[in-house]
Structure formats: C-alpha cells, structure tokens
Scaffold this active site. Structure first.
Site, PDB file in Angstrom:
ATOM      1  N   GLU A  65      45.972  45.086  33.016  1.00 25.96           N
ATOM      2  CA  GLU A  65      47.108  44.242  32.636  1.00 25.96           C
ATOM      3  C   GLU A  65      46.955  42.821  33.153  1.00 25.96           C
ATOM      4  O   GLU A  65      47.338  41.853  32.477  1.00 25.96           O
ATOM      5  CB  GLU A  65      48.412  44.863  33.145  1.00 25.96           C
ATOM      6  CG  GLU A  65      48.892  46.064  32.345  1.00 25.96           C
ATOM      7  CD  GLU A  65      48.017  47.288  32.527  1.00 25.96           C
ATOM      8  OE1 GLU A  65      47.930  48.107  31.579  1.00 25.96           O
ATOM      9  OE2 GLU A  65      47.422  47.432  33.623  1.00 25.96           O
ATOM     10  N   HIS A 134      56.964  55.339  33.183  1.00 31.21           N
ATOM     11  CA  HIS A 134      57.012  54.989  31.769  1.00 31.21           C
ATOM     12  C   HIS A 134      58.438  54.682  31.309  1.00 31.21           C
ATOM     13  O   HIS A 134      58.732  54.739  30.119  1.00 31.21           O
ATOM     14  CB  HIS A 134      56.465  56.126  30.901  1.00 31.21           C
ATOM     15  CG  HIS A 134      55.040  56.487  31.176  1.00 31.21           C
ATOM     16  ND1 HIS A 134      54.674  57.287  32.224  1.00 31.21           N
ATOM     17  CD2 HIS A 134      53.894  56.138  30.545  1.00 31.21           C
ATOM     18  CE1 HIS A 134      53.357  57.431  32.233  1.00 31.21           C
ATOM     19  NE2 HIS A 134      52.859  56.746  31.228  1.00 31.21           N
TER      20      HIS A 134
END
Length: 342
Positions: A65, A134
């Site tokens: 990321e 998540h």
C-alpha cells in the site's frame, strides 16, 4: 440529473461506469492496485476495464500500500491522474505517510508549481462479516489532514457523479465506498431482506459523463422536528427508522466530509432546533465529534436539546457481533425518543 440515457445500477456498477467514462475521455487517467487488472478487483469494481482500455491504463501492483500510494503521488506530480485502489480501508495505514506528508502538502510545498490530482478509492465499513482487518471506518483520520478531500457516497447515482468529480479534481481525494451497500441498500435490520436498488431513487444512473460537486450535501428527506447528519450506509438505516416510526426528521447525506457543506447543516439545524449525528465509526474522535462542535458553535441559541450522537462503540471491531456494533433501529429509536423529549 444528466439528460443522458440512464441505466439501473448498483453501486459497484456505478463506480465501474465512472472509471470507464474517465478512462475513455482522459488519457491521463490510470488505475492501479492489487488485483484490479485481469481479475477486476476483489469486489469487481474494475471488472472488464483492463480488457477494454489496456494493461498500461489498468494494471496490477505488488501487495504494498505504501508503494501503491507513493507511485500514485509521483504519477500525479508528473501530470497523470492516478486512481489507486486500496483493497480494504483497513490496509491504507502503510500508505498514510505518503498521503499526509506528500500528497496533501504538494501544492503548498511547491508554491502551486505542482498539484496532486490523485483519487484513492477504498471500500470501508462493515457488513460482510470481514472481522477486524476488513471492516474499519477510518474516515476521521483524513478529515484531520489539510489538503485531502474525503468523499463517501450513499447511492449509485452519487457514487458515479462524485467519483468523476474526484478524478477531475486537482487535489488528492480519499474516496471511501461503503461496501455494505455495494449491491443494494440494507435497511439496517438484520432479520429483514435487502431493499433492491431497483426500488431506490439512487439507482437510475446516467450512462455517460456527469459530475456532482464536491462539498455539497444532499437533503434526502425534508422535515421540521430534528436534523440528522449522516453519510454512507447510515443514510439508509436512518431513513428506514424514520419511516417506521413516523419521525418528522430532516435527513442530510453529507456526501463530502471535507470540504464540509456547513451552510446546509446550519440552515437545517436552525430550522429544526435539534440535531442528531449518526455514523458507523467509533464514537471517540469520530467525525461526529467535529459535526457536534460545529453545530454547537454556529447554532447554540437555536438548539432545543443537546446534539445527540449514535455511533459505533469504542471497541475493536467485533466479528461475530458486528450487527450489534452498528447503529441500528433499536439504538436510533431510543436516541430519537431522547432528543425529542428534551
């Protein structure tokens, strides 16, 4: 709404359509991220785009990321309009330094010689039993950063128009997509069926280009007794509770958290005299705290009751108990009862 032909879409389809439109009309737009190319993304938001527009316009990246956002910052400074996808908002933290220290400050640090027209897309929030890694809602972190715009749509129509506006914007935008309503708006009741998008006013989406101005809230329901400030999935939950209990609430979908449409908020609260804030993220230092402060500062002498907040709890995100974690019909009904009696 645009005069173009419309099509019934869910939010995933509307996002895909926005990306397709922008890839087609602007050669500087590129999409990158984990599995966004051949596979089309974990939620299929980029399905078919690589095949249509090519591997140099829509391409996969390593699982990094920091690298995804860092490369996006460089592309934006070079003159492209990158749209990196972070697969889940929970994964955005390794790239936070690139967003805060580089993307957000580029225009100021360069005395306007460079801009950073980058839109970081990411699904956020719960509703799919994704557990702690998540399901997070980190939007308040980005509203604290000068130079980054934060956008959260609640309908397919808004998702497409806001995403196009974000990609065309010359400043960095964090675009959070509430995955709980990717395929249709949950009413907020665990034991009741999902309301299909075909019955929802946000489902008719123009197939071509249109944009919704960033920084403009939407009054999705007019009322005179209490103003409800919310965004994303909670728009639909609040609407369901208000309809069931017959509450004369004015519901404002913020759509853009930063810049905030404080003028619409102020006008509504001064009319109703009461204000409730609803969001899925944890309570302490959540965006509701900022909203409460601004309402109190601007509307104190109009308020008939303290500002009420209904939020997620100050706990790690619970996997098996996520439907108890969400602001739902019981907690909202209790909050409405309290604020209307004050």
């Amino acid at each position: 709404m645009s005069d173009a032909a419309t099509k019934t879409m869910n939010m995933i389809e509307a996002i895909n359509s926005a990306l397709d439109v922008m890839l087609g009309q602007d050669p500087d737009v590129v999409i990158m991220g984990e599995d966004v190319g051949y596979f089309g993304g974990v939620f299929r938001a980029t399905a078919g785009l690589q095949k249509k527009h090519g591997k140099t316009r829509v391409f996969d990246t390593p699982i990094s990321e920091c690298g995804i956002i860092g490369v996006g910052v460089g592309m934006a400074a070079y003159g492209l309009r990158p749209v990196p996808e972070i697969q889940f908002a929970d994964y955005i933290y390794p790239g936070l330094d690139q967003l805060v220290s580089e993307a957000a400050r580029m225009r100021y640090r360069s005395a306007n010689d460079f801009i950073c027209p980058m839109t970081v897309r990411s699904p956020f929030g719960g509703g799919i039993f994704g557990g702690q890694t998540h399901s997070q809602s980190p939007e308040s972190l980005f509203t604290h950063v000068c130079g980054i715009k934060t956008v959260i749509p609640a309908t397919p129509y808004d998702a497409k128009g806001l995403l196009i506006a974000a990609i065309e914007d010359n400043d960095p935008v964090v675009f959070f997509e509430p995955k709980r309503i990717y395929n249709g708006p949950f009413t907020g009741y665990y034991d009741r069926p999902v309301e299909p998008w075909s019955k929802h006013e946000g489902s008719a989406v123009p197939e071509g280009h249109y944009r919704i101005e960033l920084g403009k809230a939407a009054i999705v329901r007019e009322g005179g007794a209490v103003t409800v400030l919310t965004y994303g999935t909670m728009v639909h939950v609040v609407k369901a509770v208000v309809a069931e209990h017959g509450i004369d609430a004015e519901i404002i979908d913020l759509r853009t958290l930063l810049p905030l449409d404080i003028e619409t908020i102020e006008a509504s609260v001064k009319k109703t005299g009461r204000c409730m804030v609803v969001h899925e993220a944890t309570r302490t230092s959540g965006f509701g705290a900022e909203l409460s402060a601004q309402v109190q500062e601007r509307c104190f002498y109009y308020l008939e009751a303290p500002v009420e907040r209904v939020t997620g709890f100050d706990t790690p995100y619970p996997h098996s108990l996520e439907w108890a974690y969400f602001p739902g019909p019981v907690r909202l009904a209790r909050a409405f009862d309290k604020i209307m009696k004050d």
